[in-house]
Design an enzyme around this catalytic site. Structure first.
Site, PDB file in Angstrom:
ATOM      1  N   ASP A 265       0.860  -1.172   0.000  1.00 17.49           N
ATOM      2  CA  ASP A 265       0.000   0.000   0.000  1.00 17.49           C
ATOM      3  C   ASP A 265       0.907   1.236   0.000  1.00 17.49           C
ATOM      4  O   ASP A 265       2.130   1.138   0.127  1.00 17.49           O
ATOM      5  CB  ASP A 265      -0.968  -0.020   1.194  1.00 17.49           C
ATOM      6  CG  ASP A 265      -2.227   0.793   0.899  1.00 17.49           C
ATOM      7  OD1 ASP A 265      -2.172   1.692   0.030  1.00 17.49           O
ATOM      8  OD2 ASP A 265      -3.270   0.558   1.525  1.00 17.49           O
TER       9      ASP A 265
HETATM   10  C1  BGC Z   1      -5.158   2.985   0.164  1.00  9.72           C
HETATM   11  C2  BGC Z   1      -5.300   1.992  -0.973  1.00  9.72           C
HETATM   12  C3  BGC Z   1      -5.139   2.702  -2.287  1.00  9.72           C
HETATM   13  C4  BGC Z   1      -3.806   3.433  -2.294  1.00  9.72           C
HETATM   14  C5  BGC Z   1      -3.518   4.166  -3.578  1.00  9.72           C
HETATM   15  C6  BGC Z   1      -3.942   3.870   0.040  1.00  9.72           C
HETATM   16  O1  BGC Z   1      -3.935   4.901   0.958  1.00  9.72           O
HETATM   17  O2  BGC Z   1      -5.127   2.268   1.382  1.00  9.72           O
HETATM   18  O3  BGC Z   1      -6.526   1.330  -0.895  1.00  9.72           O
HETATM   19  O4  BGC Z   1      -5.227   1.788  -3.340  1.00  9.72           O
HETATM   20  O5  BGC Z   1      -3.809   4.391  -1.252  1.00  9.72           O
HETATM   21  O6  BGC Z   1      -4.264   5.323  -3.723  1.00  9.72           O
END
Ligand code: BGC
Length: 701
Positions: A265
């Site tokens: 993530d």
């Molecule tokens: C989130 C993810 C997301 C990623 C990219 C993160 O903060 O937890 O679900 O895909 O950001 O935007």
């Protein structure tokens, strides 16, 4: 400079270590991304968002022309011409937005979920996106957690079915086909168990609960061929996921045989430092790669440190090679080497098409849940004087939900728009001011009050400590009701809310979640009876936040609570039962269940029942099959969903519904983390929700 692509192995034979590491870096597409980095082979994939909180902020639109220009630099100006993989958070729609995933789960309609994923994938593809960070498969038992909106609810079986549907909808059977994109099952795994419902917080999940509750939806996605997995931000029992080799390698790779890409993530590899698992970003990079994260999203831990880590022998070159190979194989599977560019005008053709609108409208119709109806609904289509009130009665953006980067507010059919199109109204009053609403309500034959949550009251990092309607809304409902006018509440929300007070003030409640671009049309069609509501809850609704976590598939304990009687394990200031149980939802008709039969079949059972539409209008019933294993070496839940079927029935019509369960299906992960079916006493239920139903006990030898 450029070279024709023959195979991943040939390509890798020509790559320097730095170029391989470049493939493992995912760069945000904000100001610090420059052509120079792409040209230098230091970017493998791009996430098209400007910050770590994409779901909470307005994002610049992604356009095929802009993506093509980035791609041109990669393909024509980098030494090896390796195309970029362009990613975006396409969570429940792109330009045409479907209901939030929690609402999608309430449809219990995997075909509709698949169709909505397919149209979202095509729309995203047309903007140059080839990798979507969806579906989110985190089981959520705590509605304070804002991301409950993004998942398929509390049940591993239902979430697993929806997971496969979404993966197939995005990916089809050929990732290289036009309109297909790579899906990403996230956030592996257990992220939804954040303590206190506070996002990113610690989780304590036993291996047994992990195996039986949190992992199954991910396994379903892997079995459906999901191309990638995103690891979670959180720690489990002291080991942050970004450094959790058990989860990312032992389970995912070795047990499940997953061969796709694991992406962290956002910034999560570097977060091993504040977690307290790594000394610094260099250490974090080593731990992330060694645990099994192939692609470092946005942290630059790999980009900055891997070359030196390999040089000094901390990280074997083989680990870098393996991760790089996976990324290149995904690019090859997507056909990017042959076809890196997107037709610049494709978006004009496919965005907000009739097919896309019809897919999201159908899903919105089936996802709304009728929670209460004293007979007021459906409303007559001709109404003399109608009041449509409430803070959300004419809102557009709120219907799109929190994770909506590309939906357009002006496309949205608001609830008021939908009502105007659906009803013949002589005099329409509408207002979002409570005093004006009560003033006008006295003149109305019937009043519809649209309340619920702003789109940023749920979603990432938007967690709450009360599950009440937002400030003032319960009083708004009470104020209108005080006028003695028949009142319907339409609730638009990203989570289950605790509604006991609101309940006293209205004649009917339609829970429509955040229903997407055409949500207002779906709501109006249900209010008029053009569409008979059929959604059922994918999550338990508590009476009060103090009951959380509350979920249907809980354990019995040694002093069981009978939530509908006087059990031992109890609260002294509130009933133990939920306000609405998992699987609950009303219809404008009624359904009767009869003739449950359980017969041996193969090595398992054939379970059937007769379902009859006992009311006066056609409707669809979601028939649910539950199981209980009464005694096992590890205690089992009081009920577990094992099957469901959506059955359309005309008035008076009766149909048999059947399910087959093998001996294997009656099993669970035991204390040694191995799947086992143990002989003994089981009960099957077939019914309309997790509380009611016909039941039969059997003995498994
Ligand atoms: C989130 C993810 C997301 C990623 C990219 C993160 O903060 O937890 O679900 O895909 O950001 O935007």
């Amino acid at each position: 400079m450029n070279r024709p692509f023959t195979s991943v192995a040939d390509l890798m034979a020509e790559m320097t270590l730095a170029e391989k590491i470049g493939q493992l870096h995912q760069s945000p597409n904000d100001t610090h991304l420059n052509a120079e980095e792409i040209r230098a082979g230091r970017v493998g994939s791009v996430i098209c968002t400007s910050s770590a909180f994409a779901g909470n902020e307005d994002q610049e639109r992604v356009r095929a022309r802009k993506v093509n220009e980035m791609q041109r630099v990669a393909v024509e100006e980098s030494r090896l011409g390796i195309p970029l993989l362009v990613a975006r958070d396409v969570i429940h729609g792109h330009r045409t937005v479907a209901p939030i995933p929690l609402g999608q789960a309430a449809s219990w309609w995997p075909e509709g979920v698949k169709d909505a994923a397919e149209v979202a994938g095509l729309e995203a593809y047309a903007d140059g996106i080839r990798w979507v960070f969806t579906p989110m498969l985190d089981i959520a038992r705590d509605p304070r957690w804002g991301r409950v909106a993004e998942g398929f609810g509390e049940d591993p079986y239902l979430a697993g079915i929806m997971a496969s549907a979404a993966v197939l909808g995005y990916q089809g059977d050929d990732l290289a086909a036009k309109g297909r994109v790579a899906a990403c099952a996230k956030h592996f795994a257990g992220y939804g168990a954040a303590e206190g419902g506070r996002d990113y917080n610690t989780t304590e999940i036993s291996r047994n609960t992990m195996r039986n509750i949190y992992l199954p939806p991910f396994k379903a996605a892997v079995d459906a061929g999901v191309a990638s997995i995103m690891s979670g931000f959180h720690e489990i029992g002291g080991v942050p996921v970004s450094g959790n080799r058990w989860l990312l390698t032992d389970v995912l790779r070795e047990e499940w045989g997953f061969e796709g890409v694991v992406v962290s993530d956002w910034g999560a590899v570097a977060e091993l430092v504040p977690h307290g698992m790594a000394e610094d970003k260099r250490d974090a990079g080593a731990k992330g790669l060694l645990a099994g994260i192939d692609v470092d999203m946005a942290a630059e831990a790999y980009l900055d440190h891997l070359e030196e880590l390999v040089g000094s022998g901390v990280v074997p070159l083989a680990n870098v090679d393996q991760a790089c190979r996976r990324v290149l194989e995904l690019k090859a599977a997507l056909g990017l080497f042959e076809n890196p560019y997107t037709e610049p005008d494709l978006a004009d053709e496919v965005h907000f098409s009739a097919a896309a609108q019809s897919a999201v409208l159908d899903l919105a119709r089936k996802s709304a849940v009728l929670l209460r109806n004293n007979g007021l609904l459906p409303l007559p289509r001709k109404i003399k004087t109608l009041g449509v009130f409430g803070p959300l009665h004419d809102n557009g953006r709120e219907l799109l939900g929190s994770w909506c980067l590309d939906g357009i507010e002006s496309d949205v059919v608001t609830v008021l728009d939908g009502i105007k199109a659906e009803f013949e109204i002589e005099k329409l009053y509408h207002s979002d001011l409570p005093d004006e609403a009560s003033f006008q309500a006295r003149h109305c034959d019937v009043v519809i009050v649209v309340v619920g949550e702003h789109h940023l009251r749920s979603g990432e990092n938007n967690c709450i400590t009360t599950l009440d309607l937002p400030a003032g809304q319960t009083d708004f409902l009470a104020g209108v009701k005080r006028m003695g006018i028949p009142t319907v509440a339409v609730i638009l929300a990203g989570r289950p809310l605790a509604l006991p007070r609101a309940l006293n003030d209205v004649d009917a409640i339609l829970y429509a979640w955040q229903p997407g671009t055409l949500g207002g049309a779906a709501v109006a069609e249900i209010l008029s009876g053009t569409v008979n509501p059929s959604g059922k809850l994918p999550v338990t609704f508590p009476r009060t936040v103090g009951q959380v976590p509350i979920y249907y598939n809980h354990k019995a304990t040694g002093r069981p609570t009978d939530p509908y009687g006087h059990g031992w394990s109890r609260y002294i200031d509130e009933k133990d039962s939920p306000l609405y149980e998992f699987g609950f939802g009303l219809s404008y008709t009624t359904f009767g269940y009869s003739d449950l039969q359980v017969a041996p079949h193969g090595d398992g059972f054939y379970i059937s029942a007769q379902v009859t539409n006992t009311g006066a209008v056609a409707g669809e019933e979601i028939v649910q099959l539950y199981l209980r294993d009464h005694a096992a070496t590890v205690t089992r839940p009081v009920k577990e969903l094992k099957g469901f079927a959506r059955i359309p029935l005309k008035p008076g019509e009766s149909r048999p519904v059947s399910f087959e369960l093998s001996r294997h299906d009656l099993g669970f992960y035991g204390a040694d983390e191995v799947w086992v079916t143990e002989p003994g006493r089981f009960t099957f239920w077939v019914g309309p929700n997790s509380r009611e139903g016909l039941s039969q006990e059997i003995l498994l030898g």
